[in-house]
Motif scaffolding. Structure first.
Motif, short mmCIF file in Angstrom:
data_model
loop_
_atom_site.label_atom_id
_atom_site.label_comp_id
_atom_site.label_asym_id
_atom_site.label_seq_id
_atom_site.Cartn_x
_atom_site.Cartn_y
_atom_site.Cartn_z
N ALA A 186 83.40 49.31 17.35
CA ALA A 186 84.24 48.45 18.03
C ALA A 186 84.57 47.80 19.53
O ALA A 186 84.75 47.18 20.35
CB ALA A 186 85.72 49.31 17.34
N ASP A 187 83.81 49.28 20.18
CA ASP A 187 84.02 49.39 21.50
C ASP A 187 82.95 49.00 22.49
O ASP A 187 82.58 48.70 23.93
CB ASP A 187 83.89 50.89 21.71
N LEU A 237 81.53 45.45 18.55
CA LEU A 237 82.37 43.55 18.75
C LEU A 237 83.12 43.21 19.89
O LEU A 237 84.57 42.96 19.45
CB LEU A 237 82.83 44.45 17.35
N ASP A 238 83.25 44.18 21.28
CA ASP A 238 83.92 44.03 22.45
C ASP A 238 83.67 42.49 22.96
O ASP A 238 82.80 41.95 22.72
CB ASP A 238 84.27 45.19 22.96
N ASP A 280 83.20 53.10 13.65
CA ASP A 280 84.31 52.58 13.92
C ASP A 280 84.76 52.75 15.51
O ASP A 280 85.18 51.91 16.78
CB ASP A 280 85.37 53.19 13.30
N ASP A 281 84.11 53.80 16.40
CA ASP A 281 84.83 54.10 17.58
C ASP A 281 83.18 53.29 17.97
O ASP A 281 83.69 52.64 19.33
CB ASP A 281 84.28 55.61 18.17
N ARG A 314 78.98 41.07 12.97
CA ARG A 314 80.07 41.53 11.67
C ARG A 314 79.75 42.09 10.94
O ARG A 314 79.64 43.20 9.76
CB ARG A 314 80.78 40.61 11.92
#
Length: 643
Positions: A574-575, A578-579, A570-571, A594
């Motif tokens: 996402a950072d 996927l940013d 998750d961390d 993804r």
């Protein structure tokens, strides 16, 4: 970090650039402000050095000259046979002013010229400057234990133990090499001579490079035991066991020479247990041993076995049981020190192990290298089986190939069958180890980043090492392992992580006499009836407990990757993946990324490695290439300081 660095300008009339570059390179290696370690040899040539003090602590500062200052050297590593070399050189009239190993290099060069590495026993990256001939000689140890990076351009040739030193000197602009990025995604590391940095290459193991008058004057391999193996090997099992054990004993004792405390990294497996047993037999007091285990990696946690070995041998044992999830900062730290990404969490654990050992010793021995020499991996069983398959009738071989095709894609069965029925060395190597497959490249890489020509470079990284030498399938696989993954994956992070902890790690199994013996062994001594490392197991009886000899091999921190990805997904994703920054870079297909993120750690080892490769490649660019990265800041400081 310790290491060497230097600059040889093409124009001796323009020394200020080289002088400024050397000072910046040396400062980075030292990790502190300017001092007098850089030494100006003559206009256009300069050498710098920081070396971990192990032998002759007060007397072996570098750079070091010969008697009249006409030959200079900087050197990273250790020369284990320097006492014998000193006697030989003194008998030939050389005056030695120190008690260490560095000074032997300049005098050995005076005797043998660029052939001097053939007389060295050790691990090393060496630069020698001969002012009379205006000759620079760079050389690297036989098995590639110590790294050496090169960058050449209009301003001359720069070399260093760290790429960041080349960047700090203003001689390299930190940019991604897309072809090397594809090599990384295929192998999980970048095979030499390539690096992920455009314009930077590695000097290959057992290779000497000569520059004269500011221009290349030749590059040659000075050692190749696979071409000229020793005689008398493989005639009798008992003789081979005794010879293997004696060569290893001599190697261990040679690597115990030190003026500072030393110990051994004890994993609890056969290789490190045998090294510990031989050290205990040679040491007067208890050997210091160090082990690490990860709570979430039950399949590879060998702390109980390490304790058993330590008790049996009476060692002074130290251990650390931790969780990889307790150290989220380690990934960036490891990426900075390794400089090139390695898609293996082992380097994180090894850094923690080095820090544990450094609390009480400065030198540690390790069992690394035995698997690549003596057949310790599953792929070596597959290679031995491949020789049997090759003797089968063609229709039966076709049936086996079909069975492999029918197995789930990426499964051990599918990979094993593909390797067993492969026709070339590259196909066999890639069948067992490739991470991003050919059919996955177009689905994963964005059209602007996908270079169709790069696919040809992926097997070429293997075939560059293959020639007409008559090797069996197993011997060829072991040879390639020793030239590829051993050098540019395992030994690379061994050196970088240990140096980051100010610890020197020595590898007795990679002594060149022992390596030459192992290359001459028949296949049956390595894999016997599909049992791995058979000769080493037999030679270890009586020195290592039977339960250690017979137990199943466990990978160091391999099985934890999936759990690590799930815990940090998750961390991290996402950072990072996927940013907006990653999307704007336009290298990967967003939908494919993804899908990988959504299945993080749940679809097998290779799927986890693919995701890990993407994550590391993106983080590498943020660290080295992007304007706010540490590497970019090094480059900007170099530009600001340039005259």
């Amino acid at each position: 970090m310790c290491g060497i660095c230097g600059v040889a300008g093409t124009d001796p009339r323009q020394p200020p650039i080289e002088a400024a570059a050397l000072q910046a390179m040396t400062d980075v290696i030292r990790h502190r402000g300017p001092d007098d370690d850089g030494h100006r040899i003559e206009p256009g040539v300069a050498l710098g050095m920081r070396r971990l003090s192990i032998i002759d602590l007060p007397g072996s500062s570098q750079p070091m000259p010969n008697e009249d200052g006409s030959v200079w050297t900087v050197f990273n590593g250790e020369i284990y046979n320097f006492p014998e070399l000193r006697e030989w050189l003194a008998a030939r009239g050389h005056k030695l002013a120190t008690a260490g190993d560095t000074e032997t290099i300049v005098h050995l060069y005076e005797e043998l010229g660029p052939d001097f590495p053939t007389r060295l026993r050790g691990m090393f990256a060496i630069a020698v400057w001969d002012s009379r001939r205006r000759r620079l000689v760079l050389t690297r140890d036989r098995m590639g234990v110590k790294p050496l990076y090169l960058a050449s351009g209009p301003r001359g040739l720069a070399f260093a133990s760290e790429v960041k030193s080349l960047i700090a000197g203003g001689l390299v602009e930190p940019r991604l090499d897309p072809a090397a990025a594809e090599l990384f995604m295929a192998y999980g590391y970048v095979p030499g001579p390539s690096t992920l940095f455009a314009g930077v290459r590695k000097l290959m193991p057992a290779t000497t490079l000569v520059w004269e008058d500011g221009a290349p004057a030749g590059e040659r391999v000075y050692w190749d035991p696979w071409r000229d193996a020793p005689d008398g090997v493989g005639r009798d099992w008992r003789e081979d066991e005794e010879r293997l054990l004696e060569l290893l004993r001599v190697s261990v004792e040679a690597r115990m020479i030190s003026d500072v405390p030393l110990g051994v990294m004890l994993s609890g497996g056969l290789d490190s247990s045998l090294i510990t047993a031989l050290m205990a037999a040679a040491e007067r007091g208890p050997v210091k041993t160090y082990s690490i285990g990860f709570a979430e990696d039950a399949a590879a946690n060998e702390l109980d076995d390490a304790r058993r070995v330590a008790r049996r041998l009476g060692t002074d044992h130290h251990e650390l049981e931790t969780s990889a999830f307790d150290h989220p900062e380690l990934l960036d730290e490891v990426l900075w020190h390794n400089e090139e990404p390695i898609a293996d969490l082992s380097s994180l654990g090894f850094l923690l192990l080095c820090r544990l050992a450094r609390q009480s010793v400065t030198v540690a021995l390790s069992g690394q290298g035995a698997d690549e020499l003596l057949g310790g991996y599953r792929k070596h069983q597959v290679a031995a089986a491949s020789a049997m398959v090759a003797r089968l009738p063609r229709p039966l071989r076709g049936t086996l190939a079909a069975l492999g095709t029918a197995a789930p894609a990426g499964s051990t069965v599918a990979r094993g069958m593909a390797a067993a029925t492969a026709r070339t060395a590259a196909d066999r190597q890639l069948a067992m180890s490739r991470i991003v497959q050919p059919h996955e490249r177009s689905a994963l890489l964005a059209p602007g980043f996908l270079d169709p020509a790069s696919e040809a470079g992926i097997p070429a990284a293997v075939t560059q090492h293959v020639d007409s030498r008559p090797l069996s399938i197993l011997s060829e696989t072991l040879y390639l392992d020793s030239r590829l993954a051993l050098v540019d994956n395992m030994l690379l992070y061994f050196d970088k992580m240990s140096m980051a902890a100010s610890l020197e790690v020595r590898v007795p199994f990679l002594d060149h006499d022992l390596v030459a013996f192992c290359t001459a062994l028949p296949d049956s001594r390595r894999v016997w009836r599909l049992r791995r490392k058979e000769l080493l197991k037999r030679a270890s009886r009586g020195l290592v407990d039977d339960e250690i000899i017979k137990k199943k091999k466990r990978g160091f921190f391999h099985s934890a990757l999936g759990a690590w990805l799930r815990a940090h997904g998750d961390d991290l994703f996402a950072d990072v993946l996927l940013d907006a920054r990653a999307r704007d870079r336009g290298q990967f297909q967003p939908d494919a990324v993804r899908a990988l993120v959504d299945s993080a750690g749940r679809e097998g080892k290779k799927a986890s490695q693919r995701l890990f490769c993407l994550l590391l490649l993106e983080k590498w660019q943020r660290l080295w290439v992007d304007p706010d990265g540490q590497g970019r800041r090094l480059a900007d400081r170099a530009k600001a300081a340039a005259p």
